[in-house]
Motif scaffolding. Structure first.
Motif, short mmCIF file in Angstrom:
data_model
loop_
_atom_site.label_atom_id
_atom_site.label_comp_id
_atom_site.label_asym_id
_atom_site.label_seq_id
_atom_site.Cartn_x
_atom_site.Cartn_y
_atom_site.Cartn_z
N PRO A 56 24.58 5.17 41.25
CA PRO A 56 25.96 4.69 41.34
C PRO A 56 26.11 3.18 41.48
CG PRO A 56 25.29 5.62 43.44
CD PRO A 56 24.15 5.83 42.49
N ALA A 57 25.07 2.49 41.96
CA ALA A 57 25.19 1.06 42.21
C ALA A 57 23.87 0.36 41.94
CB ALA A 57 25.61 0.82 43.66
N TYR A 58 23.97 -0.91 41.64
CA TYR A 58 22.79 -1.75 41.43
C TYR A 58 22.14 -2.06 42.77
CZ TYR A 58 20.10 -5.85 39.92
OH TYR A 58 19.09 -6.74 39.65
N HIS A 59 20.83 -1.88 42.86
CA HIS A 59 20.08 -2.20 44.07
C HIS A 59 18.89 -3.05 43.66
CE1 HIS A 59 22.41 0.65 46.42
NE2 HIS A 59 22.18 1.55 45.48
N ALA A 60 18.94 -4.33 43.98
CA ALA A 60 17.90 -5.27 43.55
C ALA A 60 16.50 -4.83 43.94
CB ALA A 60 18.19 -6.67 44.11
N LYS A 61 16.36 -4.19 45.08
CA LYS A 61 15.04 -3.76 45.54
C LYS A 61 14.45 -2.62 44.71
CE LYS A 61 15.65 -5.26 50.28
NZ LYS A 61 15.71 -4.90 51.70
N GLN A 62 15.28 -1.94 43.94
CA GLN A 62 14.80 -0.82 43.13
C GLN A 62 14.63 -1.16 41.65
OE1 GLN A 62 17.84 2.08 44.68
NE2 GLN A 62 15.99 3.35 44.84
N VAL A 117 12.91 -1.69 17.80
CA VAL A 117 14.19 -1.06 18.08
C VAL A 117 14.69 -1.66 19.39
CG1 VAL A 117 15.33 1.10 18.71
CG2 VAL A 117 13.61 1.10 16.92
N SER A 118 15.97 -1.97 19.44
CA SER A 118 16.57 -2.48 20.66
C SER A 118 17.76 -1.58 21.00
CB SER A 118 17.05 -3.91 20.45
OG SER A 118 17.59 -4.44 21.65
N TYR A 119 17.87 -1.21 22.27
CA TYR A 119 18.95 -0.32 22.70
C TYR A 119 19.58 -0.88 23.97
CZ TYR A 119 21.63 3.86 23.60
OH TYR A 119 22.66 4.73 23.80
N ARG A 120 20.90 -0.96 23.98
CA ARG A 120 21.65 -1.45 25.14
C ARG A 120 22.39 -0.28 25.77
NH1 ARG A 120 24.60 -6.58 26.48
NH2 ARG A 120 26.33 -5.96 27.80
N TRP A 121 22.18 -0.09 27.08
CA TRP A 121 22.81 0.98 27.84
C TRP A 121 23.61 0.36 28.96
CZ3 TRP A 121 22.58 2.38 32.96
CH2 TRP A 121 23.01 3.67 33.30
N GLU A 122 24.79 0.89 29.23
CA GLU A 122 25.63 0.34 30.30
C GLU A 122 26.19 1.44 31.19
OE1 GLU A 122 28.66 -2.58 29.39
OE2 GLU A 122 27.72 -2.95 27.44
N SER A 123 26.35 1.10 32.45
CA SER A 123 27.09 1.94 33.39
C SER A 123 28.11 1.02 34.06
CB SER A 123 26.15 2.56 34.43
OG SER A 123 25.67 1.57 35.32
N LYS A 124 28.84 1.53 35.02
CA LYS A 124 29.80 0.68 35.73
C LYS A 124 29.09 -0.38 36.56
CE LYS A 124 33.54 3.98 35.96
NZ LYS A 124 34.49 4.70 36.80
N ALA A 125 27.84 -0.12 36.95
CA ALA A 125 27.13 -1.01 37.86
C ALA A 125 26.13 -1.94 37.19
CB ALA A 125 26.39 -0.18 38.91
N MET A 126 25.57 -1.54 36.04
CA MET A 126 24.49 -2.34 35.46
C MET A 126 24.39 -2.20 33.95
SD MET A 126 21.31 -0.12 36.91
CE MET A 126 22.17 0.69 38.25
#
Length: 137
Positions: A56-62, A117-126
């Motif tokens: 659900p959210a971006y976590h820099a440590k992960q 091949v290049s693929y861009r994936w997006e979510s609300k957080a990242m």
């Protein structure tokens, strides 16, 4: 089909990449990366979604862990498609904060056999960008 971890390779591959047909299953006779691009484009988002889909959210440590997991998953899947190439997988993950993200690559290779091949994936957080390069053996 070869055995892979106690599961027939074709069955394992279908579970991981359900959009692929039996005709597009592992092909050792393919020596041109351009013939694999469709299958690689199917597997990349599936690998990303498996790792980041429920985050659900971006976590820099992960981020390191996520990037490594995505890279290894993509690498395993494209090796299953064809073992006739050396593969390089680059994964970039960035928190979505309105900043731009630009990537580029420069290559010196044989355009008849090698490709990317290049693929861009997006979510609300990242945002996650995966680049997969195949270089003929």
């Amino acid at each position: 089909w070869l055995k892979l971890r106690g599961v027939r390779r074709s069955a394992h591959f279908r579970l991981c990449c359900p959009g692929l047909t039996r005709q597009s299953m592992p092909r050792e006779d393919i020596t041109e990366f351009s013939k694999l691009k469709e299958e690689v484009n199917i597997c990349i988002p599936q690998c990303i979604e498996r790792i980041l889909g429920k985050v659900p959210a971006y976590h820099a440590k992960q981020v390191d862990e996520w990037g490594d997991a995505i890279g290894q998953a993509v690498l395993e899947k494209i090796q299953e498609i064809s073992g006739n190439f050396k593969y390089i997988v680059n994964t970039s993950i960035m928190e979505k904060r309105g900043a731009g993200l630009h990537t580029s690559s420069a290559v010196f290779w044989d355009p008849e056999t090698d490709g990317a091949v290049s693929y861009r994936w997006e979510s609300k957080a990242m945002v996650c960008v995966v680049q997969a390069f195949g270089v003929g053996l």
